[in-house]
Design an enzyme around this catalytic site. Structure first.
Site, short mmCIF file in Angstrom:
data_model
loop_
_atom_site.label_atom_id
_atom_site.label_comp_id
_atom_site.label_asym_id
_atom_site.label_seq_id
_atom_site.Cartn_x
_atom_site.Cartn_y
_atom_site.Cartn_z
CB CYS A 180 -0.91 0.00 1.23
SG CYS A 180 -2.06 1.40 1.26
CB CYS A 182 -0.98 4.41 3.32
SG CYS A 182 -1.01 2.87 4.27
CG HIS A 187 -2.34 -2.33 4.55
ND1 HIS A 187 -3.70 -2.18 4.39
CD2 HIS A 187 -1.81 -1.10 4.40
CE1 HIS A 187 -3.97 -0.91 4.13
NE2 HIS A 187 -2.84 -0.24 4.13
CB CYS A 310 -4.58 3.33 5.17
SG CYS A 310 -4.64 2.71 3.47
CG HIS A 362 -9.33 -15.64 -0.57
ND1 HIS A 362 -10.21 -16.57 -0.08
CD2 HIS A 362 -8.50 -15.31 0.47
CE1 HIS A 362 -9.94 -16.81 1.19
NE2 HIS A 362 -8.90 -16.07 1.55
#
Length: 656
Positions: A180, A182, A187, A310, A362
């Site tokens: 990420c 940020c 995370h 975030c 997933h």
């Protein structure tokens, strides 16, 4: 590594006399560089120095192409630093593959090892001789220094690489770019996951026992075998020519390798449109060059992107997305597993571990979710079935991640050649991703090829699942079904989020590193029995750094069968051989649904799925701390480990 001759000695850069008195050029190969003899009567002293330097560099580069490096050789290799500068750093050769060399940069973390071209590697002694000559000639004033990483020089005196390394390990630094943008929160699915695994492998001296496999990007056509065209297009770098051709062509369902996945986006993605259509122009982009901005704007904006807590953009609200790096990392993750699989099927290695991210189980045909972009195991499975039709006809995928692999199930739900078995926390459909019920057994030709060992707690005395429950599932359900199926290759979607130390919303189970080692041993023995040992463990989940690193390392040690570290016998390995009542009830439900597809015994309702008596340790309860003290101790260790990793103050570990 010792060279056959000194490339910088006077005899190697001057002409020699032939037997008839005529001068001839000294060459090391048929098409070696021709070295002229500079004329001192024409060139002044400064020109002679420059000419000599040029000759030395040219001959050194030519000879480097044919050096045979070996594990442990002291070299210098080019490393791309954080500020995009290229520097020559002291390194050690770890492995070789054709014209590539895997180098570990001394003083840097083990996961920063990189595959580089032989032209970017040179023997360390050659460099020092060159620098010393430059100092004597006055070209440099300072004493020559060797560059090391922040941890300094390493001692490789005890480095011994086994001759017969039959366990592969694939990893690539480009997968660490996915994160990420940020810097406010950490995370769960972050680059430090891989770093923690490699630090532990380094500490345990495991990396010397594996054969390192070169990674690559998966092609668009390989990804489209299981994913929709629009999905692949959304997460492919724009400079991929294959991708651009596909994106500009009219989509013809007759040519689509996966027509049933052929649609623009999923319904969930359409419902999760970004609140602000201009969020892709926010200030978090590091580089606003036209090409990069075009790449972002060309992506389909209705693919579920939305702001995370975030403040940055994520997919479906929880999956981190870096606008410049995520697509590349996802392609490399899938391609790395394909390369590992090729090495196993070709017989170069017997089994292997793929330390890859982002994870994949997933990811559905047209949907990103649960930190997953492409379904790595599904992509590799489809590729190996098509590439080796005479050798690999059936594939078993065992998924022991605590979360159900909804993507893998969806992709192969009607495929009779792929058996998918998942051991996961279900809690009667109340645990993410809320799929994986025991009555989901497949469809059409794939009936019976989907086995969900869905675990739920008992209402009366709920107890979390641990080593005994997972091993009982493999012993009583996975093994007999696998023997009847007869796979030619086994994948394990090896998530380590069932490891003790994970919070209830991410895990909540208590599988130990020893438990994962025992599970690996069971599956490895099954692979030896059924498919000549062809087995690949693929990293999926696992987010608490210490449990993840210890569990993954325990599994890799078991694959390598390292003396004095791997478990050779099941005897006395478990504190209990009786699964808890919730697991037993869950097993009964699975067998009830699967008995019509497989030869499974009809069991009495009070059958408890015991493991062999000799597997139980003699003094199990008396030697263990109370559960509360164990949890406190684990939390303290995890906090200490995380702090140390974040501050980059790991103790110096010498060698590999």
């Amino acid at each position: 590594m010792a060279l056959s001759s000194d490339p910088l000695s006077p005899s190697s850069i001057t002409s020699s006399m032939s037997s008839n008195g005529k001068r001839r050029r000294r060459t090391t190969r048929k098409n070696d560089i021709s070295i002229p003899s500079p004329s001192s009567s024409i060139l002044d002293d400064e020109q002679q120095k420059q000419e000599a330097e040029f000759i030395i560099n040219a001959q050194q580069q030519e000879q480097q192409r044919f050096i045979q490096y070996h594990g442990g050789d002291a070299v210098e290799a080019v490393k791309l630093t954080d500020d995009a500068a290229k520097q020559w750093y002291c390194a050690r050769v770890v492995d070789t593959d054709d014209s590539l060399v895997l180098v570990h940069y001394e003083g840097f973390p083990a996961d920063e090892a990189d595959w580089v071209s032989q032209t970017l590697v040179r023997p360390r002694s050659t460099l020092m001789i060159k620098k010393q000559r430059q100092q004597r000639q006055g070209l440099i004033s300072q004493q020559p220094k060797e560059l090391y990483g922040p941890r300094g020089e390493e001692d490789w005196k005890d480095f011994v690489q086994p001759a017969n390394r039959m366990t592969g390990l694939v990893h690539d630094r480009r997968m660490g770019l996915h994160s990420c943008p940020c810097s406010t929160i950490s995370h769960p699915e972050r680059p430090e996951r891989i770093t923690s695994i490699f630090n532990t492998l380094h500490h345990r001296r495991v990396l010397r026992h594996v054969r390192h496999i070169v990674a690559r990007e998966a092609s668009v056509s390989e990804l489209q075998r299981v994913h929709a065209k629009a999905h692949v297009r959304n997460y492919s770098p724009n400079d991929d020519d294959d991708h651009n051709n596909d994106a500009n062509d009219d989509e013809d369902e007759n040519d689509d390798p996966n027509p049933r996945a052929h649609k623009i986006t999923s319904i969930e993605a359409l419902l999760n449109k970004p609140e602000d259509d201009n969020i892709f122009n926010k200030s978090y982009f590091y580089d606003k060059q036209q090409k990069q901005q075009k790449q972002i704007n060309n992506n389909n904006k209705s693919d579920g992107r939305r702001k995370m807590v975030c403040g940055q953009i994520g997919i479906a609200g929880d999956t981190t997305f870096h606008p410049l790096h995520t697509s590349l990392s996802a392609h490399v993750a899938a391609g790395s597993l394909i390369n590992l699989t090729d090495a196993i099927v070709d017989g170069r290695i017997r089994n292997g571990f793929a330390a890859i991210r982002p994870p994949g189980h997933h990811a559905e045909q047209d949907k990103v979710m649960g930190y997953c972009y492409f379904n790595n195991v599904a992509v590799a499975t489809q590729a190996v079935l098509e590439k080796y039709p005479s050798k690999i006809r059936k594939v078993l995928i065992l998924d022991w991640d605590i979360h159900h692999g909804n993507g893998t199930q969806q992709i192969f739900y009607d495929n009779p050649n792929v058996l998918y078995i998942s051991i996961h926390r279900w809690d009667q459909g109340r645990f993410y991703p809320f799929s994986g019920a025991p009555d989901e057994c497949g469809r059409s030709a794939g009936l019976g090829r989907n086995v969900n060992i869905a675990l739920s707690n008992c209402k009366e005395k709920p107890k979390p699942m641990g080593d005994t429950e997972f091993m009982a599932a493999i012993h009583h359900i996975v093994t007999p079904i696998a023997r009847q199926f007869g796979p030619d290759l086994i994948y394990v979607s090896a998530g380590f989020d069932a490891a003790e130390g994970h919070s209830p919303h991410l895990g909540g189970y208590h599988v130990t590193p020893r438990g994962y080692a025992l599970m690996t041993k069971m599956v490895k023995e099954l692979a030896e029995e059924l498919c000549d040992g062809r087995l690949a463990l693929v990293l999926e989940g696992g987010y608490e750094l210490e449990p993840l690193a210890e569990s993954a390392t325990a599994s890799i040690i078991q694959l390598c069968d390292i003396a004095n570290q791997s478990i050779s016998s099941y005897q006395g390995t478990l504190t209990s051989i009786k699964p808890n009542r919730g697991a037993s009830t869950s097993f009964h439900q699975v067998i009830e649904h699967q008995r019509q597809y497989w030869d499974l015994p009809e069991l009495p309702t009070d059958f408890r799925f015991l493991l062999p008596q000799e597997w139980k340790t003699v003094n199990s309860i008396s030697s263990r701390l109370p559960r509360r003290q164990q949890q406190q101790q684990q939390q303290q260790q995890s906090q200490s480990y995380t702090t140390t990793t974040n501050n980059n103050k790991q103790p110096v570990i010498h060698g590999y």
